[in-house]
Design a protein around this motif. Structure first.
Motif, PDB file in Angstrom:
ATOM      1  N   THR A   5       0.826  -1.198   0.000  1.00 33.66           N
ATOM      2  CA  THR A   5       0.000   0.000   0.000  1.00 33.66           C
ATOM      3  C   THR A   5       0.864   1.254   0.000  1.00 33.66           C
ATOM      4  OG1 THR A   5      -1.881   1.089   1.086  1.00 33.66           O
ATOM      5  CG2 THR A   5      -0.171   0.204   2.523  1.00 33.66           C
ATOM      6  N   THR A   6       0.225   2.358  -0.273  1.00 32.85           N
ATOM      7  CA  THR A   6       0.833   3.680  -0.145  1.00 32.85           C
ATOM      8  C   THR A   6       0.311   4.286   1.147  1.00 32.85           C
ATOM      9  OG1 THR A   6       0.893   3.939  -2.540  1.00 32.85           O
ATOM     10  CG2 THR A   6       1.051   5.939  -1.234  1.00 32.85           C
ATOM     11  N   ALA A   7       1.173   4.912   1.891  1.00 34.60           N
ATOM     12  CA  ALA A   7       0.787   5.530   3.160  1.00 34.60           C
ATOM     13  C   ALA A   7       0.691   7.046   2.989  1.00 34.60           C
ATOM     14  CB  ALA A   7       1.816   5.196   4.232  1.00 34.60           C
ATOM     15  N   PRO A   8      -0.108   7.708   3.820  1.00 30.69           N
ATOM     16  CA  PRO A   8      -0.244   9.160   3.696  1.00 30.69           C
ATOM     17  C   PRO A   8       1.001   9.933   4.128  1.00 30.69           C
ATOM     18  CG  PRO A   8      -1.515   8.354   5.560  1.00 30.69           C
ATOM     19  CD  PRO A   8      -0.994   7.156   4.840  1.00 30.69           C
ATOM     20  N   ASN A   9       1.845   9.312   4.963  1.00 33.81           N
ATOM     21  CA  ASN A   9       3.082   9.967   5.394  1.00 33.81           C
ATOM     22  C   ASN A   9       4.058   8.920   5.909  1.00 33.81           C
ATOM     23  OD1 ASN A   9       2.574   9.563   8.300  1.00 33.81           O
ATOM     24  ND2 ASN A   9       0.969  11.097   8.012  1.00 33.81           N
ATOM     25  N   LEU A  10       5.280   9.348   6.169  1.00 35.13           N
ATOM     26  CA  LEU A  10       6.329   8.421   6.578  1.00 35.13           C
ATOM     27  C   LEU A  10       6.051   7.800   7.941  1.00 35.13           C
ATOM     28  CD1 LEU A  10       9.024   7.056   6.059  1.00 35.13           C
ATOM     29  CD2 LEU A  10      10.158   9.139   6.908  1.00 35.13           C
ATOM     30  N   ALA A  11       5.487   8.555   8.847  1.00 35.67           N
ATOM     31  CA  ALA A  11       5.210   8.019  10.185  1.00 35.67           C
ATOM     32  C   ALA A  11       4.225   6.847  10.109  1.00 35.67           C
ATOM     33  CB  ALA A  11       4.660   9.115  11.096  1.00 35.67           C
ATOM     34  N   ILE A  12       3.165   7.009   9.354  1.00 35.29           N
ATOM     35  CA  ILE A  12       2.168   5.941   9.212  1.00 35.29           C
ATOM     36  C   ILE A  12       2.779   4.745   8.493  1.00 35.29           C
ATOM     37  CG2 ILE A  12      -0.046   5.310   8.171  1.00 35.29           C
ATOM     38  CD1 ILE A  12      -0.337   7.138  10.597  1.00 35.29           C
ATOM     39  N   ALA A  13       3.543   4.982   7.442  1.00 32.48           N
ATOM     40  CA  ALA A  13       4.190   3.885   6.709  1.00 32.48           C
ATOM     41  C   ALA A  13       5.097   3.084   7.637  1.00 32.48           C
ATOM     42  CB  ALA A  13       4.983   4.429   5.533  1.00 32.48           C
ATOM     43  N   THR A  14       5.841   3.769   8.467  1.00 31.25           N
ATOM     44  CA  THR A  14       6.745   3.104   9.403  1.00 31.25           C
ATOM     45  C   THR A  14       5.963   2.289  10.431  1.00 31.25           C
ATOM     46  OG1 THR A  14       8.345   4.885   9.102  1.00 31.25           O
ATOM     47  CG2 THR A  14       8.640   3.485  11.033  1.00 31.25           C
ATOM     48  N   LEU A  15       4.877   2.853  10.940  1.00 35.63           N
ATOM     49  CA  LEU A  15       4.042   2.113  11.895  1.00 35.63           C
ATOM     50  C   LEU A  15       3.457   0.858  11.260  1.00 35.63           C
ATOM     51  CD1 LEU A  15       2.166   5.021  13.699  1.00 35.63           C
ATOM     52  CD2 LEU A  15       3.846   3.464  14.685  1.00 35.63           C
ATOM     53  N   TRP A  16       2.958   0.975  10.036  1.00 34.14           N
ATOM     54  CA  TRP A  16       2.384  -0.182   9.355  1.00 34.14           C
ATOM     55  C   TRP A  16       3.437  -1.250   9.104  1.00 34.14           C
ATOM     56  CZ3 TRP A  16      -0.844   2.787   5.147  1.00 34.14           C
ATOM     57  CH2 TRP A  16      -2.000   3.321   5.743  1.00 34.14           C
ATOM     58  N   ALA A  17       4.607  -0.855   8.645  1.00 32.79           N
ATOM     59  CA  ALA A  17       5.675  -1.828   8.385  1.00 32.79           C
ATOM     60  C   ALA A  17       6.109  -2.502   9.682  1.00 32.79           C
ATOM     61  CB  ALA A  17       6.859  -1.144   7.706  1.00 32.79           C
ATOM     62  N   GLU A  18       6.189  -1.743  10.755  1.00 29.22           N
ATOM     63  CA  GLU A  18       6.575  -2.309  12.045  1.00 29.22           C
ATOM     64  C   GLU A  18       5.501  -3.271  12.562  1.00 29.22           C
ATOM     65  OE1 GLU A  18       8.922  -3.156  15.271  1.00 29.22           O
ATOM     66  OE2 GLU A  18       9.455  -2.100  13.443  1.00 29.22           O
ATOM     67  N   LEU A  19       4.239  -2.927  12.396  1.00 29.62           N
ATOM     68  CA  LEU A  19       3.144  -3.821  12.793  1.00 29.62           C
ATOM     69  C   LEU A  19       3.258  -5.157  12.072  1.00 29.62           C
ATOM     70  CD1 LEU A  19       0.162  -4.349  13.963  1.00 29.62           C
ATOM     71  CD2 LEU A  19      -0.532  -3.631  11.682  1.00 29.62           C
ATOM     72  N   LEU A  20       3.463  -5.104  10.771  1.00 26.89           N
ATOM     73  CA  LEU A  20       3.579  -6.327   9.986  1.00 26.89           C
ATOM     74  C   LEU A  20       4.786  -7.150  10.423  1.00 26.89           C
ATOM     75  CD1 LEU A  20       2.652  -4.858   6.518  1.00 26.89           C
ATOM     76  CD2 LEU A  20       1.248  -6.382   7.914  1.00 26.89           C
ATOM     77  N   THR A  21       5.904  -6.479  10.652  1.00 26.50           N
ATOM     78  CA  THR A  21       7.113  -7.170  11.082  1.00 26.50           C
ATOM     79  C   THR A  21       6.895  -7.836  12.439  1.00 26.50           C
ATOM     80  OG1 THR A  21       8.488  -5.651   9.812  1.00 26.50           O
ATOM     81  CG2 THR A  21       9.570  -6.876  11.565  1.00 26.50           C
ATOM     82  N   GLN A  22       6.220  -7.137  13.343  1.00 25.12           N
ATOM     83  CA  GLN A  22       5.926  -7.709  14.659  1.00 25.12           C
ATOM     84  C   GLN A  22       5.023  -8.939  14.557  1.00 25.12           C
ATOM     85  OE1 GLN A  22       7.015  -6.845  17.796  1.00 25.12           O
ATOM     86  NE2 GLN A  22       8.443  -5.458  16.792  1.00 25.12           N
ATOM     87  N   CYS A  23       4.193  -8.978  13.516  1.00 24.04           N
ATOM     88  CA  CYS A  23       3.301 -10.119  13.284  1.00 24.04           C
ATOM     89  C   CYS A  23       3.980 -11.224  12.472  1.00 24.04           C
ATOM     90  CB  CYS A  23       2.025  -9.659  12.582  1.00 24.04           C
ATOM     91  SG  CYS A  23       0.977  -8.644  13.624  1.00 24.04           S
ATOM     92  N   GLY A  24       5.244 -11.048  12.165  1.00 26.33           N
ATOM     93  CA  GLY A  24       5.993 -12.081  11.462  1.00 26.33           C
ATOM     94  C   GLY A  24       6.035 -11.948   9.952  1.00 26.33           C
ATOM     95  N   VAL A  25       5.502 -10.851   9.424  1.00 24.27           N
ATOM     96  CA  VAL A  25       5.526 -10.607   7.979  1.00 24.27           C
ATOM     97  C   VAL A  25       6.604  -9.554   7.717  1.00 24.27           C
ATOM     98  CG1 VAL A  25       4.231  -9.814   5.982  1.00 24.27           C
ATOM     99  CG2 VAL A  25       3.073 -11.127   7.765  1.00 24.27           C
ATOM    100  N   ASP A  26       7.665  -9.951   7.046  1.00 27.11           N
ATOM    101  CA  ASP A  26       8.772  -9.037   6.783  1.00 27.11           C
ATOM    102  C   ASP A  26       8.317  -7.937   5.827  1.00 27.11           C
ATOM    103  OD1 ASP A  26      11.309  -7.991   6.895  1.00 27.11           O
ATOM    104  OD2 ASP A  26      12.154  -9.390   5.444  1.00 27.11           O
ATOM    105  N   ALA A  27       8.401  -6.680   6.279  1.00 21.07           N
ATOM    106  CA  ALA A  27       7.947  -5.543   5.477  1.00 21.07           C
ATOM    107  C   ALA A  27       8.965  -4.418   5.554  1.00 21.07           C
ATOM    108  CB  ALA A  27       6.597  -5.063   5.976  1.00 21.07           C
ATOM    109  N   GLN A  28       8.995  -3.600   4.508  1.00 22.78           N
ATOM    110  CA  GLN A  28       9.890  -2.455   4.429  1.00 22.78           C
ATOM    111  C   GLN A  28       9.138  -1.235   3.925  1.00 22.78           C
ATOM    112  OE1 GLN A  28      13.159  -3.085   1.811  1.00 22.78           O
ATOM    113  NE2 GLN A  28      14.248  -4.447   3.207  1.00 22.78           N
TER     114      GLN A  28
END
Length: 105
Positions: A5-28
């Motif tokens: 997905t595209t995020a509205p800003n860098l902070a949200i993108a970072t939070l989403w990627a971190e959420l996925l990583t914490q759930c075991g899905v490698d994201a950048q």
């Protein structure tokens, strides 16, 4: 590697990627700093993006992100001081009392 997905800003993108990583899905996060050239390219092309590293986990990542974006609203009244509390807080911001389980407005 697939774009989630595209995020509205860098902070949200970072939070989403971190959420996925914490759930075991490698994201950048990709295009983290592309906003600096927004005047030279269309603004929607300068937004940060969240990418899933394993193509086979794209649908899982979509489901996790959708669940996170659609959390139920939480509103409750503190039994100790009567303050109305909105959001995902388990403790009253006014007096510090813990939210009783099952308590809602």
């Amino acid at each position: 590697m697939r774009r989630l997905t595209t995020a509205p800003n860098l902070a949200i993108a970072t939070l989403w990627a971190e959420l996925l990583t914490q759930c075991g899905v490698d994201a950048q996060v990709q295009r983290a700093w592309a906003g600096s050239i927004a005047g030279e390219i269309p603004p929607d092309q300068a937004l940060p993006e969240v990418w899933v590293m394993d193509d086979d986990r794209l649908e899982e990542a979509r489901a996790l992100l959708r669940a996170q974006q659609n959390l139920p609203a939480q509103h409750w009244r503190c039994a100790a001081c009567g303050e109305q509390v909105d959001g995902p807080f388990g403790q009253c911001w006014n007096c510090g009392a813990l939210r009783p389980q099952g308590d809602a407005l």
